[in-house]
Design a protein around this motif. Sequence first.
Motif, short mmCIF file in Angstrom:
data_model
loop_
_atom_site.label_atom_id
_atom_site.label_comp_id
_atom_site.label_asym_id
_atom_site.label_seq_id
_atom_site.Cartn_x
_atom_site.Cartn_y
_atom_site.Cartn_z
N ILE A 1 0.86 -1.18 0.00
CA ILE A 1 0.00 0.00 0.00
C ILE A 1 0.90 1.23 0.00
O ILE A 1 1.91 1.27 0.72
CB ILE A 1 -0.91 0.06 1.24
CG1 ILE A 1 -1.55 -1.30 1.53
CG2 ILE A 1 -1.99 1.13 1.08
CD1 ILE A 1 -2.20 -1.39 2.90
N LEU B 1 0.66 5.61 0.08
CA LEU B 1 -0.07 6.88 0.13
C LEU B 1 0.86 7.99 -0.31
O LEU B 1 2.02 8.05 0.12
CB LEU B 1 -0.57 7.17 1.55
CG LEU B 1 -1.43 6.12 2.24
CD1 LEU B 1 -1.89 6.63 3.61
CD2 LEU B 1 -2.64 5.74 1.40
N VAL C 1 -1.48 12.36 0.97
CA VAL C 1 -2.90 12.15 1.21
C VAL C 1 -3.43 13.13 2.26
O VAL C 1 -2.80 13.35 3.30
CB VAL C 1 -3.16 10.69 1.66
CG1 VAL C 1 -4.49 10.56 2.40
CG2 VAL C 1 -3.12 9.77 0.46
N SER D 1 2.37 10.71 3.43
CA SER D 1 2.98 9.82 2.45
C SER D 1 3.59 8.64 3.18
O SER D 1 4.41 8.82 4.09
CB SER D 1 4.06 10.55 1.64
OG SER D 1 3.49 11.57 0.84
N VAL E 1 -8.12 4.86 5.65
CA VAL E 1 -7.62 5.18 4.31
C VAL E 1 -6.72 4.06 3.80
O VAL E 1 -6.80 3.65 2.64
CB VAL E 1 -6.88 6.53 4.32
CG1 VAL E 1 -6.16 6.76 3.00
CG2 VAL E 1 -7.87 7.67 4.58
N LEU E 2 -5.85 3.54 4.66
CA LEU E 2 -4.97 2.44 4.25
C LEU E 2 -5.79 1.22 3.83
O LEU E 2 -5.45 0.52 2.87
CB LEU E 2 -4.02 2.08 5.39
CG LEU E 2 -2.88 3.07 5.64
CD1 LEU E 2 -2.22 2.79 6.99
CD2 LEU E 2 -1.84 3.00 4.52
N PRO F 1 -9.18 9.22 -0.01
CA PRO F 1 -8.56 10.50 0.33
C PRO F 1 -9.32 11.67 -0.29
O PRO F 1 -9.86 11.56 -1.40
CB PRO F 1 -7.15 10.38 -0.28
CG PRO F 1 -6.92 8.92 -0.48
CD PRO F 1 -8.28 8.32 -0.74
N THR G 1 -3.18 10.50 -3.34
CA THR G 1 -3.52 9.22 -3.93
C THR G 1 -3.17 8.05 -3.01
O THR G 1 -2.21 8.11 -2.25
CB THR G 1 -2.78 9.00 -5.27
OG1 THR G 1 -1.37 9.08 -5.05
CG2 THR G 1 -3.20 10.06 -6.28
N ARG G 2 -3.99 7.02 -3.10
CA ARG G 2 -3.72 5.73 -2.46
C ARG G 2 -3.61 4.69 -3.56
O ARG G 2 -4.46 4.62 -4.45
CB ARG G 2 -4.86 5.34 -1.52
CG ARG G 2 -4.73 3.94 -0.92
CD ARG G 2 -6.04 3.48 -0.31
NE ARG G 2 -5.94 2.14 0.25
CZ ARG G 2 -6.09 1.00 -0.45
NH1 ARG G 2 -6.33 1.07 -1.75
NH2 ARG G 2 -5.98 -0.17 0.15
N SER G 3 -2.56 3.89 -3.50
CA SER G 3 -2.41 2.80 -4.46
C SER G 3 -2.07 1.53 -3.71
O SER G 3 -1.59 1.57 -2.57
CB SER G 3 -1.32 3.12 -5.49
OG SER G 3 -0.08 3.37 -4.84
N GLN G 4 -2.32 0.39 -4.33
CA GLN G 4 -1.99 -0.87 -3.69
C GLN G 4 -1.47 -1.86 -4.72
O GLN G 4 -1.80 -1.79 -5.90
CB GLN G 4 -3.21 -1.45 -2.95
CG GLN G 4 -4.35 -1.91 -3.83
CD GLN G 4 -5.51 -2.47 -3.03
OE1 GLN G 4 -6.02 -1.82 -2.12
NE2 GLN G 4 -5.94 -3.68 -3.35
#
Length: 237
Positions: free
Chosen positions: A7, A9, A12, A26, A51-52, A58, A62-65
């Motif tokens: 994960i 961030l 965010v 971040s 959020v995680l 957010p 950005t949040r990515s995984q």
Amino acid sequence: MAEPALIALDQVGLRYGAHEALCGVSLCIAPGERVAFVGANGSGKSSLLRVLHGLLAPSVGTRSQGVAAHGRALRFAMLFQRPFLLRLSAAANVRLALWLGGVRGADAQARTAEALRRVGLHGEAARAAQALSGGQQQRLALARAWALQPDVLLLDEPTASLDPSAKREVEALLEEFSEHGMTLLMASHNLGQVKRLARRVVYLEHGRVLADAPIAEFFEDAVAPEARLFLKGELPW
């Protein structure tokens, strides 16, 4: 080459109306990490966990995984301070979670039995979940989470309302889960528990990350003046 993040961030922020819960956060979470989020009440720990997890999107940033082994989508589970249990038996609470996760039939029955065995509740399978003690309810919530076989388990003050014996039982289960490769992300006010379970500490204040360090470095050096004050009990208000 560094292992890809499970994960990530990037800058965010999160707002609830006019209230800014997170700002400029971040973070990168690697597979198998054991990360504790610490800080005073209202510092943003619970919001960051959500959020995680992906429960909250957010407001900015950005949040990515990443993906799990063999390209499978990541599986998440979250354990709250006071677990929500339905007015069903202990076993039925686990089976329903599996049903919602798409696991049915004999596989669900086997997973339910194994999950209850792992947390020491195999003898309580038929008991009403809400008749269990506080420690047993938390272990049942852990069984339900484990049965879903998550890659990432998020915990929000998981033992805050438990007595010392029940806390030790829950901590032992979390240790076991981690040893089998599960990534643990937890918010806790219990600094002793943080020392026992975490390998990395993230300190938040007013929604901002002010320290992010390995466990030994955090408690020995505290890496930020605000974190040193927090460890001394001089909380920000």
